[in-house]
Design an enzyme around this catalytic site. Structure first.
Site, PDB file in Angstrom:
ATOM      1  N   LYS A  46       0.830  -1.204   0.000  1.00 44.19           N
ATOM      2  CA  LYS A  46       0.000   0.000   0.000  1.00 44.19           C
ATOM      3  C   LYS A  46       0.873   1.266   0.000  1.00 44.19           C
ATOM      4  O   LYS A  46       2.080   1.201   0.270  1.00 44.19           O
ATOM      5  CB  LYS A  46      -0.921  -0.025   1.228  1.00 44.19           C
ATOM      6  CG  LYS A  46      -1.929  -1.187   1.216  1.00 44.19           C
ATOM      7  CD  LYS A  46      -2.848  -1.123   2.436  1.00 44.19           C
ATOM      8  CE  LYS A  46      -3.877  -2.241   2.424  1.00 44.19           C
ATOM      9  NZ  LYS A  46      -4.826  -2.128   3.548  1.00 44.19           N
ATOM     10  N   TYR A  61     -12.205  -1.794  -3.628  1.00 39.43           N
ATOM     11  CA  TYR A  61     -12.732  -2.066  -2.282  1.00 39.43           C
ATOM     12  C   TYR A  61     -14.255  -2.006  -2.229  1.00 39.43           C
ATOM     13  O   TYR A  61     -14.829  -1.768  -1.169  1.00 39.43           O
ATOM     14  CB  TYR A  61     -12.128  -1.083  -1.271  1.00 39.43           C
ATOM     15  CG  TYR A  61     -10.769  -1.501  -0.739  1.00 39.43           C
ATOM     16  CD1 TYR A  61     -10.599  -2.710  -0.047  1.00 39.43           C
ATOM     17  CD2 TYR A  61      -9.654  -0.685  -0.880  1.00 39.43           C
ATOM     18  CE1 TYR A  61      -9.355  -3.084   0.467  1.00 39.43           C
ATOM     19  CE2 TYR A  61      -8.410  -1.050  -0.367  1.00 39.43           C
ATOM     20  CZ  TYR A  61      -8.275  -2.257   0.303  1.00 39.43           C
ATOM     21  OH  TYR A  61      -7.057  -2.621   0.819  1.00 39.43           O
ATOM     22  N   ASN A  79      -1.891  -0.067   6.879  1.00 40.76           N
ATOM     23  CA  ASN A  79      -1.319  -1.306   7.410  1.00 40.76           C
ATOM     24  C   ASN A  79      -0.450  -2.049   6.395  1.00 40.76           C
ATOM     25  O   ASN A  79      -0.376  -3.267   6.390  1.00 40.76           O
ATOM     26  CB  ASN A  79      -2.431  -2.185   7.985  1.00 40.76           C
ATOM     27  CG  ASN A  79      -3.502  -2.517   6.954  1.00 40.76           C
ATOM     28  OD1 ASN A  79      -3.384  -2.129   5.791  1.00 40.76           O
ATOM     29  ND2 ASN A  79      -4.516  -3.237   7.368  1.00 40.76           N
ATOM     30  N   HIS A 135      -1.989  -5.340   1.384  1.00 41.89           N
ATOM     31  CA  HIS A 135      -3.289  -5.948   1.129  1.00 41.89           C
ATOM     32  C   HIS A 135      -3.052  -7.374   0.673  1.00 41.89           C
ATOM     33  O   HIS A 135      -2.075  -7.643  -0.023  1.00 41.89           O
ATOM     34  CB  HIS A 135      -4.036  -5.193   0.013  1.00 41.89           C
ATOM     35  CG  HIS A 135      -5.214  -5.976  -0.491  1.00 41.89           C
ATOM     36  ND1 HIS A 135      -6.423  -5.963   0.146  1.00 41.89           N
ATOM     37  CD2 HIS A 135      -5.324  -6.867  -1.509  1.00 41.89           C
ATOM     38  CE1 HIS A 135      -7.248  -6.799  -0.483  1.00 41.89           C
ATOM     39  NE2 HIS A 135      -6.612  -7.355  -1.486  1.00 41.89           N
ATOM     40  N   GLU A 163      -9.540  -9.731  -7.851  1.00 42.05           N
ATOM     41  CA  GLU A 163      -8.502  -8.729  -7.578  1.00 42.05           C
ATOM     42  C   GLU A 163      -7.315  -8.840  -8.537  1.00 42.05           C
ATOM     43  O   GLU A 163      -6.745  -7.828  -8.941  1.00 42.05           O
ATOM     44  CB  GLU A 163      -8.033  -8.851  -6.122  1.00 42.05           C
ATOM     45  CG  GLU A 163      -9.130  -8.418  -5.148  1.00 42.05           C
ATOM     46  CD  GLU A 163      -8.757  -8.606  -3.691  1.00 42.05           C
ATOM     47  OE1 GLU A 163      -9.568  -8.205  -2.835  1.00 42.05           O
ATOM     48  OE2 GLU A 163      -7.667  -9.149  -3.395  1.00 42.05           O
TER      49      GLU A 163
HETATM   50  P1  ADP Z   1      -7.695  -7.001   5.514  1.00 39.69           P
HETATM   51  O1  ADP Z   1      -6.886  -6.010   4.710  1.00 39.69           O
HETATM   52  O2  ADP Z   1      -6.902  -7.561   6.655  1.00 39.69           O
HETATM   53  O3  ADP Z   1      -8.315  -8.075   4.657  1.00 39.69           O
HETATM   54  P2  ADP Z   1     -10.355  -5.816   5.668  1.00 39.69           P
HETATM   55  O4  ADP Z   1     -10.620  -6.465   4.359  1.00 39.69           O
HETATM   56  O5  ADP Z   1     -11.316  -6.063   6.777  1.00 39.69           O
HETATM   57  O6  ADP Z   1      -8.888  -6.197   6.206  1.00 39.69           O
HETATM   58  O7  ADP Z   1     -10.267  -4.250   5.478  1.00 39.69           O
HETATM   59  C1  ADP Z   1      -9.666  -3.704   4.336  1.00 39.69           C
HETATM   60  C2  ADP Z   1      -8.756  -2.581   4.751  1.00 39.69           C
HETATM   61  O8  ADP Z   1      -9.556  -1.535   5.322  1.00 39.69           O
HETATM   62  C3  ADP Z   1      -7.755  -2.911   5.864  1.00 39.69           C
HETATM   63  O9  ADP Z   1      -6.588  -3.529   5.402  1.00 39.69           O
HETATM   64  C4  ADP Z   1      -7.464  -1.528   6.430  1.00 39.69           C
HETATM   65  O10 ADP Z   1      -6.588  -0.793   5.566  1.00 39.69           O
HETATM   66  C5  ADP Z   1      -8.848  -0.895   6.369  1.00 39.69           C
HETATM   67  N1  ADP Z   1      -9.594  -1.096   7.614  1.00 39.69           N
HETATM   68  C6  ADP Z   1     -10.165  -2.233   8.076  1.00 39.69           C
HETATM   69  N2  ADP Z   1     -10.770  -2.056   9.253  1.00 39.69           N
HETATM   70  C7  ADP Z   1     -10.607  -0.750   9.563  1.00 39.69           C
HETATM   71  C8  ADP Z   1     -11.015   0.093  10.652  1.00 39.69           C
HETATM   72  N3  ADP Z   1     -11.708  -0.395  11.665  1.00 39.69           N
HETATM   73  N4  ADP Z   1     -10.634   1.397  10.619  1.00 39.69           N
HETATM   74  C9  ADP Z   1      -9.938   1.910   9.580  1.00 39.69           C
HETATM   75  N5  ADP Z   1      -9.530   1.175   8.514  1.00 39.69           N
HETATM   76  C10 ADP Z   1      -9.851  -0.123   8.511  1.00 39.69           C
HETATM   77 MG    MG Z   2      -9.734  -7.867   3.129  1.00 38.44          MG
END
Ligand code: ADP
Ligand code: MG
Length: 138
Positions: free
Chosen positions: A9, A49, A112, A115, A126
């Site tokens: 990211k 997304y 974070n 992805h 994707e």
């Molecule tokens: P992952 O990336 O672990 O699969 P998700 O698909 O649930 O997680 O969420 C997509 C992305 O949205 C996350 O990687 C993160 O960047 C963001 N995200 C998820 N939950 C939160 C939250 N509670 N607050 C802010 N951003 C979030």
């Molecule tokens: Mg996800």
């Protein structure tokens, strides 16, 4: 053999950990079979997304994902989807296991670092979001 989509990211690119992330994939049975740097538009980030469109963080997340360059990759290996998710660690870096990418480099639940696709159907959607068959050297 399975394929998954990984993205370093914009925060990961900014922090200069592209190489470190790829190194972890390559040392853990994941082969990079396609890769490109992308600067997503807000609309492209929203399309990527789309499953999260009802979530409170959708607008902020898509702003972030379109805020700078990212590196999209197709990874191939045995159980590539689950293996990649394990190397990434939990979404919230505070809950991520020791030695995972997010635990080591993330400082924010949204920003974070990486992805990773969460299942075979999302992986297929994707991968095709960023790559056509000619661009995948599997
Ligand atoms: P992952 O990336 O672990 O699969 P998700 O698909 O649930 O997680 O969420 C997509 C992305 O949205 C996350 O990687 C993160 O960047 C963001 N995200 C998820 N939950 C939160 C939250 N509670 N607050 C802010 N951003 C979030
Ligand atoms: Mg996800």
């Amino acid at each position: 053999m399975e394929r998954t989509l990984s993205i370093v990211k914009p925060d990961g690119v900014e922090k200069g950990v592209i190489g470190e992330v790829i190194k972890r994939f390559e040392s853990n049975g994941l082969k990079v079979i396609a890769m490109k740097m992308v600067r997503m538009s807000k609309e492209q980030a929203k399309g990527f997304y789309y499953v999260h469109r009802e979530r409170p963080f959708y607008d902020s997340l898509t702003d972030f994902m379109s805020s700078g360059p990212a590196v999209a990759m197709v990874l191939e290996g045995e159980n590539a989807i689950a293996n990649n998710r394990e190397l990434m660690g939990a979404t919230d870096y505070r809950e991520a296991a020791e030695g995972t990418i997010r635990r080591d480099f993330a400082t924010d639940i949204e920003r974070n670092i990486v992805h990773g696709s969460d299942g075979p159907e999302t992986a297929s959607f994707e991968i095709s979001y960023f790559f056509n068959e000619l661009e995948i050297c599997g």
